[in-house]
Write an enzyme that holds these catalytic residues in place. Sequence first.
Site, PDB file in Angstrom:
ATOM      1  N   SER A   1      36.228  16.894  18.392  1.00 15.67           N
ATOM      2  CA  SER A   1      36.141  16.091  17.363  1.00 15.67           C
ATOM      3  C   SER A   1      35.985  14.641  17.587  1.00 15.67           C
ATOM      4  O   SER A   1      36.646  14.384  18.643  1.00 15.67           O
ATOM      5  CB  SER A   1      37.405  16.514  16.377  1.00 15.67           C
ATOM      6  OG  SER A   1      37.395  15.759  15.044  1.00 15.67           O
TER       7      SER A   1
ATOM      8  N   TYR B   1      46.760  16.247  15.298  1.00 13.39           N
ATOM      9  CA  TYR B   1      45.404  16.717  15.451  1.00 13.39           C
ATOM     10  C   TYR B   1      44.503  15.816  16.767  1.00 13.39           C
ATOM     11  O   TYR B   1      43.754  16.588  17.511  1.00 13.39           O
ATOM     12  CB  TYR B   1      44.669  16.407  14.312  1.00 13.39           C
ATOM     13  CG  TYR B   1      43.212  16.898  14.142  1.00 13.39           C
ATOM     14  CD1 TYR B   1      42.998  18.371  14.633  1.00 13.39           C
ATOM     15  CD2 TYR B   1      41.975  16.445  14.009  1.00 13.39           C
ATOM     16  CE1 TYR B   1      41.702  19.064  14.720  1.00 13.39           C
ATOM     17  CE2 TYR B   1      40.784  16.931  13.718  1.00 13.39           C
ATOM     18  CZ  TYR B   1      40.526  18.224  14.099  1.00 13.39           C
ATOM     19  OH  TYR B   1      39.196  18.737  14.223  1.00 13.39           O
TER      20      TYR B   1
END
Length: 257
Positions: free
Chosen positions: A142, A155
């Site tokens: 990501s 995250y």
Amino acid sequence: MTEDSRNETGPKAAVVTGASTGIGEATVRALTAQGWTVFAVARRAERLAALEAETGAVAIPADIAEDDDVARLLARVTEAGGVDTLINIAGGARGADQVGEANTEDWEWMYRVNVLGTMKITRAFLPMLRATGEGTVLNLTSTAGLAAYEGGAGYNAAKFAQHAVTGALRLEEAENNIRVIEVAPGLVHTEEFALNRLGDQQAAAKVYQGVEKPLTAADVADVVRYAVSAPHHVNLDQIVIRPVAQAANHKLIRKQA
């Protein structure tokens, strides 16, 4: 898998994790449409069964962070003839708390799924990939693993770790002719990602509010398909994919309603 099962466009048999929804599901569709043999892996058996019926993929329900499930998965794939491509899509985010209010369970879940899950399934399949002579590992990370942002620390930490694992793996396996690809998407509008992260449909909808043409799961899956279908000597080390409206993690253009 025999030599006849491959052609000049690259390997033709893959394990795809996270296959029950979003980018994983779209990747299964993209690869099977191109003629690949695909082993679709996720925890939700009923969704995998529907995907199998529609695409012809081989559904194998499993939790990639559980050692027994990974061993069973490896045995099933081995019995079916093996693969030379591993596509690690499974992952996710939980929570948007700042560090001072961090939820330990959310952080542990993100590390378990994004990092330990990727490690365990990759470790299990590396001997098979090495044996093919032209193995491929693709990890979906990501842009959260490339730049930190407020409310994203958990995250960020998990995806930064997965990004680091990917880079180390590329160095370690180059002598075994295994190419290691990283695809790092930005804002992708899928049915579950923001909902799972925020736990509320209204909050999830705000993530995409006013954004013209965010990426879709199919957009990312098409990039994954291209990367693993290129001739094996072509290694796309890192692919960052964002919608045009997202110039950076912190710069997102939203149109007023």
